[in-house]
Design a protein around this motif. Structure first.
Motif, short mmCIF file in Angstrom:
data_model
loop_
_atom_site.label_atom_id
_atom_site.label_comp_id
_atom_site.label_asym_id
_atom_site.label_seq_id
_atom_site.Cartn_x
_atom_site.Cartn_y
_atom_site.Cartn_z
N LEU A 179 28.35 26.53 -107.36
CA LEU A 179 29.27 27.44 -106.81
C LEU A 179 29.20 27.76 -105.50
CD1 LEU A 179 31.61 29.28 -107.80
CD2 LEU A 179 30.06 30.79 -108.74
N GLU A 180 27.99 28.01 -105.07
CA GLU A 180 27.70 28.69 -103.84
C GLU A 180 28.48 27.58 -102.84
OE1 GLU A 180 23.67 29.75 -103.09
OE2 GLU A 180 23.52 30.76 -104.66
N ARG A 181 28.22 26.31 -102.90
CA ARG A 181 28.57 25.18 -102.03
C ARG A 181 30.24 25.24 -102.34
NH1 ARG A 181 24.27 20.61 -103.96
NH2 ARG A 181 22.40 21.48 -102.85
N LEU A 182 30.97 25.44 -103.25
CA LEU A 182 32.13 25.48 -103.40
C LEU A 182 32.61 26.46 -102.69
CD1 LEU A 182 34.85 24.06 -104.54
CD2 LEU A 182 34.25 25.31 -106.76
N LEU A 183 32.01 27.74 -102.86
CA LEU A 183 32.60 28.82 -102.18
C LEU A 183 32.62 28.75 -100.56
CD1 LEU A 183 31.21 31.88 -104.20
CD2 LEU A 183 33.68 31.40 -103.92
N ASN A 184 31.75 28.07 -99.96
CA ASN A 184 31.64 27.66 -98.86
C ASN A 184 32.64 26.94 -98.24
OD1 ASN A 184 29.32 29.24 -98.28
ND2 ASN A 184 27.88 27.62 -98.38
N GLU A 185 33.07 25.92 -99.20
CA GLU A 185 34.13 25.10 -98.99
C GLU A 185 35.44 25.87 -98.89
OE1 GLU A 185 34.61 21.23 -100.75
OE2 GLU A 185 32.28 21.25 -101.34
N ILE A 186 35.54 26.78 -99.89
CA ILE A 186 36.89 27.54 -100.16
C ILE A 186 37.07 28.35 -99.00
CG2 ILE A 186 37.92 29.51 -101.42
CD1 ILE A 186 36.69 28.16 -103.97
N PHE A 187 35.94 28.97 -98.56
CA PHE A 187 36.07 29.99 -97.24
C PHE A 187 36.33 29.11 -96.14
CE2 PHE A 187 33.27 33.04 -99.51
CZ PHE A 187 34.09 34.01 -99.76
N ALA A 188 35.77 27.86 -95.92
CA ALA A 188 36.00 26.97 -94.74
C ALA A 188 37.42 26.57 -94.68
CB ALA A 188 35.11 25.88 -94.72
N SER A 189 38.20 26.31 -95.81
CA SER A 189 39.60 25.79 -95.79
C SER A 189 40.46 26.88 -95.38
CB SER A 189 39.87 25.75 -97.09
OG SER A 189 39.99 26.70 -98.11
N SER A 190 40.25 28.25 -95.22
CA SER A 190 40.81 29.00 -94.54
C SER A 190 40.32 29.62 -93.12
CB SER A 190 40.85 30.50 -95.48
OG SER A 190 41.32 30.20 -97.15
N GLY A 191 39.47 28.92 -92.68
CA GLY A 191 39.13 29.20 -91.31
C GLY A 191 38.12 30.28 -91.10
N VAL A 192 37.54 30.84 -92.34
CA VAL A 192 36.46 31.88 -92.40
C VAL A 192 35.11 31.31 -91.90
CG1 VAL A 192 35.23 33.57 -94.03
CG2 VAL A 192 37.61 33.01 -94.25
N LEU A 193 34.77 32.11 -90.93
CA LEU A 193 33.12 31.68 -90.26
C LEU A 193 32.34 31.86 -91.55
CD1 LEU A 193 33.42 33.33 -86.86
CD2 LEU A 193 33.75 30.82 -87.56
N ILE A 194 31.29 31.05 -91.70
CA ILE A 194 30.27 31.00 -92.80
C ILE A 194 28.99 30.77 -92.24
CG2 ILE A 194 29.55 30.04 -95.11
CD1 ILE A 194 32.59 28.67 -94.83
N ARG A 195 28.04 31.52 -92.84
CA ARG A 195 26.49 31.26 -92.69
C ARG A 195 26.07 30.87 -94.25
NH1 ARG A 195 21.49 34.82 -89.96
NH2 ARG A 195 20.08 33.33 -90.55
#
Length: 321
Positions: A179-195
């Motif tokens: 789920l953590e990995r998927l959330l990273n993909e979801i955030f990235a799909s909207s251009g959200v900067l992620i760490r």
């Protein structure tokens, strides 16, 4: 052969050229030389040279030019370069002193008329070319937008499929990491900067703090905590998350739970809003967001707005907004 004003002389222009070209030389041979210098083939001019040898008086300069230019005009695209060169030589003609005196003022007026038509035609052609370029650019933009829309739709469908597949995982630990990995993909799909998730350790190398991740939305950082438990998240794990947020200046908290929250946990977040922005989300909101092809950054911002202004850290997508 299809007639096209962009490539062929109009009747008006052809008549002007027939009146002009014969006056640009005193002799009939000179007219043929002018036509040859513009690139008209010798094969087209030879019959008139032969007629001149036989009986010069039988050859009329104007009729000769009309026949040659009419034939040239019928050759379509094949003679485009020659027609353009002949036009260029006419509009740029300056040697009026070599003409018959009575032809000089007439030639000046005719050449001015040719220039007017050519300039108007060139302006019209440029306008059409600009319009065509704009049309092509608009179509290219529309195609790019459509391709981006299709790509985005496929991306959301893929994320929905991945999220649905998580419900088939029995191991809570494996499911949580997925789920953590998927959330990273979801955030990235909207251009959200992620760490991504990381662990803080002390000097002895011992783990002191585990963070699921950090995101930046509209220049504001959120510490993210994700839980997929069988029961609602209670006050103890919520307090631990609040401590992580309060230990960092100007940082907000985003907590996402697959099983909801207990009333005490939500109340504690309401009290924390006096000092820091805390946002609570549920996994079902993400599922709805993917279904709507929504922007997760806008989702976070709206939840933060409701938490700040209305003191509702748990405002739900599809229920409260």
């Amino acid at each position: 052969m299809r007639h096209d004003d962009a490539y062929h002389w109009s009747p008006e222009l052809l008549d002007l050229l027939v009146d002009t070209v014969p006056r640009l030389s005193k002799s009939k041979d000179g007219v043929l030389t002018f036509l040859r210098s513009a690139g008209i083939s010798e094969a087209m001019l030879t019959p008139y040279r032969e007629q001149l040898k036989i009986d010069r008086s039988a050859v009329n300069k104007f009729k000769m030019v009309r026949a040659v230019l009419g034939q040239l005009n019928e050759q379509g695209d094949q003679a485009l370069g020659v027609r353009r060169e002949l036009l260029r030589r006419v509009v740029e003609f300056q040697e009026f002193s070599v003409l018959w005196p009575e032809d000089q003022p007439v030639a000046r007026g005719l050449i001015a008329g040719v220039r007017d038509i050519v300039n108007t035609k060139d302006a019209f052609t440029r306008m059409n070319q600009e319009r065509e370029a704009e049309r092509k650019e608009r179509l290219a933009t529309q195609r790019a937008e459509q391709e981006e829309k299709s790509r985005k739709k496929r991306r959301f469908q893929d994320l929905q499929t991945q999220l649905a597949s998580l419900f088939k995982l029995d191991d809570p630990h494996v499911r949580g990491i997925a789920l953590e990995r998927l959330l990273n993909e979801i955030f990235a799909s909207s251009g959200v900067l992620i760490r991504d998730s990381f662990t803080l350790r002390n000097e002895a190398g011992q783990a002191t703090e585990q963070l699921d991740g950090v995101i930046a939305v509209n220049g504001v950082e959120y510490i993210v905590e994700v839980k997929w438990w069988a029961k609602p998240v209670d006050i103890d794990p919520m307090c631990r998350q609040l401590v992580r947020v309060f230990n960092r200046a100007e940082v907000r908290g985003l907590f996402i739970s697959a099983s909801g929250y207990t009333a005490p946990a939500v109340d504690e977040c309401v009290r924390a809003l006096t000092s820091r922005v805390i946002v609570l989300g549920e996994l079902r909101e993400l599922a709805l967001l993917l279904e709507r092809e929504g922007d997760i950054a806008e989702w976070v911002q709206e939840k933060a707005r409701l938490a700040t202004l209305e003191r509702r850290p748990l405002a739900l997508l599809g229920v409260d907004f």
